[in-house]
Motif scaffolding. Structure first.
Motif, PDB file in Angstrom:
ATOM      1  N   HIS A   1      84.179  14.326  21.884  1.00 24.42           N
ATOM      2  CA  HIS A   1      82.901  14.853  22.353  1.00 24.42           C
ATOM      3  C   HIS A   1      82.146  15.511  21.204  1.00 24.42           C
ATOM      4  O   HIS A   1      82.768  16.124  20.319  1.00 24.42           O
ATOM      5  CB  HIS A   1      83.115  15.894  23.457  1.00 24.42           C
ATOM      6  CG  HIS A   1      83.460  15.314  24.789  1.00 24.42           C
ATOM      7  ND1 HIS A   1      83.666  16.077  25.902  1.00 24.42           N
ATOM      8  CD2 HIS A   1      83.617  14.027  25.187  1.00 24.42           C
ATOM      9  CE1 HIS A   1      83.949  15.302  26.935  1.00 24.42           C
ATOM     10  NE2 HIS A   1      83.921  14.055  26.523  1.00 24.42           N
TER      11      HIS A   1
ATOM     12  N   PRO B   1      79.499  21.677  20.185  1.00 26.23           N
ATOM     13  CA  PRO B   1      78.346  22.493  20.599  1.00 26.23           C
ATOM     14  C   PRO B   1      77.353  22.648  19.454  1.00 26.23           C
ATOM     15  O   PRO B   1      77.723  23.034  18.338  1.00 26.23           O
ATOM     16  CB  PRO B   1      78.975  23.841  20.977  1.00 26.23           C
ATOM     17  CG  PRO B   1      80.379  23.489  21.379  1.00 26.23           C
ATOM     18  CD  PRO B   1      80.782  22.355  20.481  1.00 26.23           C
TER      19      PRO B   1
ATOM     20  N   THR C   1      73.887  17.930  16.318  1.00 23.98           N
ATOM     21  CA  THR C   1      72.711  17.102  16.556  1.00 23.98           C
ATOM     22  C   THR C   1      72.963  15.663  16.118  1.00 23.98           C
ATOM     23  O   THR C   1      73.912  15.378  15.371  1.00 23.98           O
ATOM     24  CB  THR C   1      71.503  17.640  15.780  1.00 23.98           C
ATOM     25  OG1 THR C   1      71.744  17.437  14.358  1.00 23.98           O
ATOM     26  CG2 THR C   1      71.270  19.123  16.053  1.00 23.98           C
TER      27      THR C   1
ATOM     28  N   ASP D   1      67.443  13.966  20.653  1.00 27.95           N
ATOM     29  CA  ASP D   1      67.109  15.387  20.764  1.00 27.95           C
ATOM     30  C   ASP D   1      65.607  15.609  20.748  1.00 27.95           C
ATOM     31  O   ASP D   1      65.117  16.595  21.301  1.00 27.95           O
ATOM     32  CB  ASP D   1      67.720  16.162  19.591  1.00 27.95           C
ATOM     33  CG  ASP D   1      69.200  16.439  19.781  1.00 27.95           C
ATOM     34  OD1 ASP D   1      69.736  16.045  20.836  1.00 27.95           O
ATOM     35  OD2 ASP D   1      69.814  17.035  18.885  1.00 27.95           O
TER      36      ASP D   1
ATOM     37  N   ASN E   1      76.190  10.011  21.998  1.00 29.66           N
ATOM     38  CA  ASN E   1      76.306  11.469  22.128  1.00 29.66           C
ATOM     39  C   ASN E   1      76.101  11.978  23.550  1.00 29.66           C
ATOM     40  O   ASN E   1      75.685  13.119  23.753  1.00 29.66           O
ATOM     41  CB  ASN E   1      75.313  12.166  21.186  1.00 29.66           C
ATOM     42  CG  ASN E   1      73.853  11.821  21.491  1.00 29.66           C
ATOM     43  OD1 ASN E   1      73.557  10.811  22.118  1.00 29.66           O
ATOM     44  ND2 ASN E   1      72.937  12.657  21.053  1.00 29.66           N
ATOM     45  N   THR E   2      76.408  11.136  24.545  1.00 23.26           N
ATOM     46  CA  THR E   2      76.251  11.608  25.925  1.00 23.26           C
ATOM     47  C   THR E   2      77.543  12.148  26.529  1.00 23.26           C
ATOM     48  O   THR E   2      77.504  12.874  27.516  1.00 23.26           O
ATOM     49  CB  THR E   2      75.736  10.492  26.858  1.00 23.26           C
ATOM     50  OG1 THR E   2      76.684   9.423  26.875  1.00 23.26           O
ATOM     51  CG2 THR E   2      74.384   9.989  26.418  1.00 23.26           C
TER      52      THR E   2
ATOM     53  N   ARG F   1      77.712  15.830  26.403  1.00 25.14           N
ATOM     54  CA  ARG F   1      76.496  16.470  26.916  1.00 25.14           C
ATOM     55  C   ARG F   1      76.300  16.185  28.397  1.00 25.14           C
ATOM     56  O   ARG F   1      76.234  17.106  29.204  1.00 25.14           O
ATOM     57  CB  ARG F   1      75.284  15.979  26.112  1.00 25.14           C
ATOM     58  CG  ARG F   1      75.288  16.455  24.666  1.00 25.14           C
ATOM     59  CD  ARG F   1      74.057  15.966  23.932  1.00 25.14           C
ATOM     60  NE  ARG F   1      73.907  16.612  22.636  1.00 25.14           N
ATOM     61  CZ  ARG F   1      72.857  16.457  21.846  1.00 25.14           C
ATOM     62  NH1 ARG F   1      71.872  15.651  22.216  1.00 25.14           N
ATOM     63  NH2 ARG F   1      72.784  17.081  20.690  1.00 25.14           N
TER      64      ARG F   1
ATOM     65  N   GLN G   1      79.223  17.878  32.066  1.00 25.29           N
ATOM     66  CA  GLN G   1      78.617  18.864  32.955  1.00 25.29           C
ATOM     67  C   GLN G   1      79.535  19.116  34.157  1.00 25.29           C
ATOM     68  O   GLN G   1      80.237  18.207  34.610  1.00 25.29           O
ATOM     69  CB  GLN G   1      77.251  18.374  33.437  1.00 25.29           C
ATOM     70  CG  GLN G   1      76.234  18.151  32.325  1.00 25.29           C
ATOM     71  CD  GLN G   1      74.934  17.602  32.875  1.00 25.29           C
ATOM     72  OE1 GLN G   1      73.957  18.327  33.037  1.00 25.29           O
ATOM     73  NE2 GLN G   1      74.920  16.322  33.177  1.00 25.29           N
TER      74      GLN G   1
ATOM     75  N   ASP H   1      82.059  10.039  22.275  1.00 26.61           N
ATOM     76  CA  ASP H   1      80.985  10.232  21.298  1.00 26.61           C
ATOM     77  C   ASP H   1      81.445   9.805  19.910  1.00 26.61           C
ATOM     78  O   ASP H   1      82.632   9.918  19.570  1.00 26.61           O
ATOM     79  CB  ASP H   1      80.554  11.709  21.264  1.00 26.61           C
ATOM     80  CG  ASP H   1      79.865  12.155  22.535  1.00 26.61           C
ATOM     81  OD1 ASP H   1      79.192  11.309  23.166  1.00 26.61           O
ATOM     82  OD2 ASP H   1      79.992  13.338  22.898  1.00 26.61           O
TER      83      ASP H   1
ATOM     84  N   GLN I   1      72.632  17.911  38.545  1.00 31.11           N
ATOM     85  CA  GLN I   1      72.804  17.416  37.181  1.00 31.11           C
ATOM     86  C   GLN I   1      72.727  15.891  37.163  1.00 31.11           C
ATOM     87  O   GLN I   1      73.289  15.217  38.018  1.00 31.11           O
ATOM     88  CB  GLN I   1      74.151  17.893  36.620  1.00 31.11           C
ATOM     89  CG  GLN I   1      74.214  19.401  36.485  1.00 31.11           C
ATOM     90  CD  GLN I   1      75.611  19.901  36.128  1.00 31.11           C
ATOM     91  OE1 GLN I   1      76.585  19.140  36.119  1.00 31.11           O
ATOM     92  NE2 GLN I   1      75.720  21.180  35.835  1.00 31.11           N
TER      93      GLN I   1
END
Length: 348
Positions: A50, A53, A56, A91, A149-150, A153, A157, A171, A218
């Motif tokens: 993943h 945090p 980018t 982003d 990159n999902t 993110r 959730q 990712d 979400q």
């Protein structure tokens, strides 16, 4: 005007996996098992990665190209006139992350393309675009950047993580460098847009809302059992079809392919594709168990892993093949791999 006598080659490839591996039980402890299409589509890999945090797409691109720059030297960037970027979850609204990535690389390419379609097969879509520009202009080389990159993110959730679909994505990022050269040449490319299926993959939330609207639910991918069955059927057909089309034009049987590199939605697709093309598992490498479904980054990352692991001898016939989303795009490309080129020794 396109000059087809100009040979375009895949000079090098590198990749990046963020963070430490995350095991399947991070997700599966929430799941119920079954024999439905969902169970086939969402049979989870052992691990995935993943995004960290605050990490980018530009961070991921910079980390993915680092091994290539170590091999080639930073001067290779001086001749990059084309940058094509596919970011799964940009982003930056509207314009995508291509500009930020160019700035991070310290380049000002004449052609800067944020490629928002092509999905899991966007790597091949980008290769075709780069080849067309290289054959039709004075551009010297191209960089292709694929970023997935999902997973960390969207699918991590708290409302999405308990769903079976959440355990599949991973990712990562891959970078490819294309140049005008006779070494590791691209032999043929097939791309097929199937726009009638473009609306079959949707985002949903409970309660319902559009992705730009605020609300408590979400967002996730809107899968139904009927939709999953259609995707499985399309994917099983169109990937072997585009691979055969390329092989037919270059005059080889599919079972003569030395290495097949595909996107990797799940184990069943991987098995069905190689069975359809008559290839054993050892000639169809994947990183599914370590990385999950990497979407558009799957092909460059897996190929980089195969090359680095010594699985691609010089002279190997390599075929990339895959499909996107619910089947709205499929593509294949063939090349004769002659090893990584080097800007330092003048071989490119």
């Amino acid at each position: 005007m396109i000059d087809v006598t100009v040979t375009v080659s895949l000079a090098d490839v590198s990749s990046y996996r963020p963070g430490e591996p995350i095991s399947a039980d991070y997700f599966t402890r929430f799941h119920e098992t079954g024999d439905s299409g969902s169970a086939v589509m969402f049979n989870p890999p052992r691990f995935r990665h993943h995004v960290r945090p605050g990490e980018t797409p530009a961070d991921m691109a910079e980390r993915a190209i680092a091994p290539m720059l170590e091999r080639q030297g930073a001067n290779m960037l001086d001749e990059v006139d084309i940058l094509i970027v596919h970011t799964q979850l940009p982003d930056t609204w509207f314009v995508g992350n291509g500009g930020e990535i160019a700035a991070r690389f310290g380049i000002v390419p004449e052609w800067l393309i944020d490629l928002h379609n092509g999905g899991c097969a966007s790597f091949i879509h980008a290769i075709k675009l780069a080849r067309e520009i290289l054959q039709g202009t004075r551009a010297r080389s191209a960089l292709i950047v694929n970023i997935a990159n999902t997973a960390g993110r969207v699918f991590d959730q708290d409302q999405v993580r308990p769903l079976a679909q959440a355990a599949i994505p991973g990712d990562g990022a891959g970078v490819a460098w294309l140049v005008k050269s006779d070494r590791s040449p691209l032999l043929d490319i097939e791309t097929r847009h199937l726009p009638q299926y473009a609306g079959d993959m949707t985002s949903v939330a409970v309660p319902p809302r559009q992705h730009w609207e605020a609300g408590p639910g979400q967002l996730r991918i809107g899968f139904t059992e009927a939709g999953i069955s259609k995707v499985l059927s399309r994917g099983n057909e169109i990937v072997p079809e585009v691979a055969r089309a390329v092989c037919d034009r270059i005059g080889v049987a599919t079972d003569q392919v030395d290495l097949l590199v595909t996107n990797q939605p799940n184990r069943k697709f991987l098995q069905n594709w190689r069975d359809s093309l008559g290839l054993p598992a050892e000639r169809h490498p994947d990183t599914f168990e370590e990385c999950g479904n990497l979407f558009g980054a799957g092909m460059p990352l897996t190929f980089d892993h195969a090359v680095t692991s010594g699985l691609v001898p010089d002279g190997s016939l390599v075929v990339f093949a895959g499909f996107a989303h619910a089947g709205d795009f499929a593509a294949a490309a063939a090349l004769r791999w002659d090893g990584r080129l080097s800007s330092r020794d003048g071989s490119c």
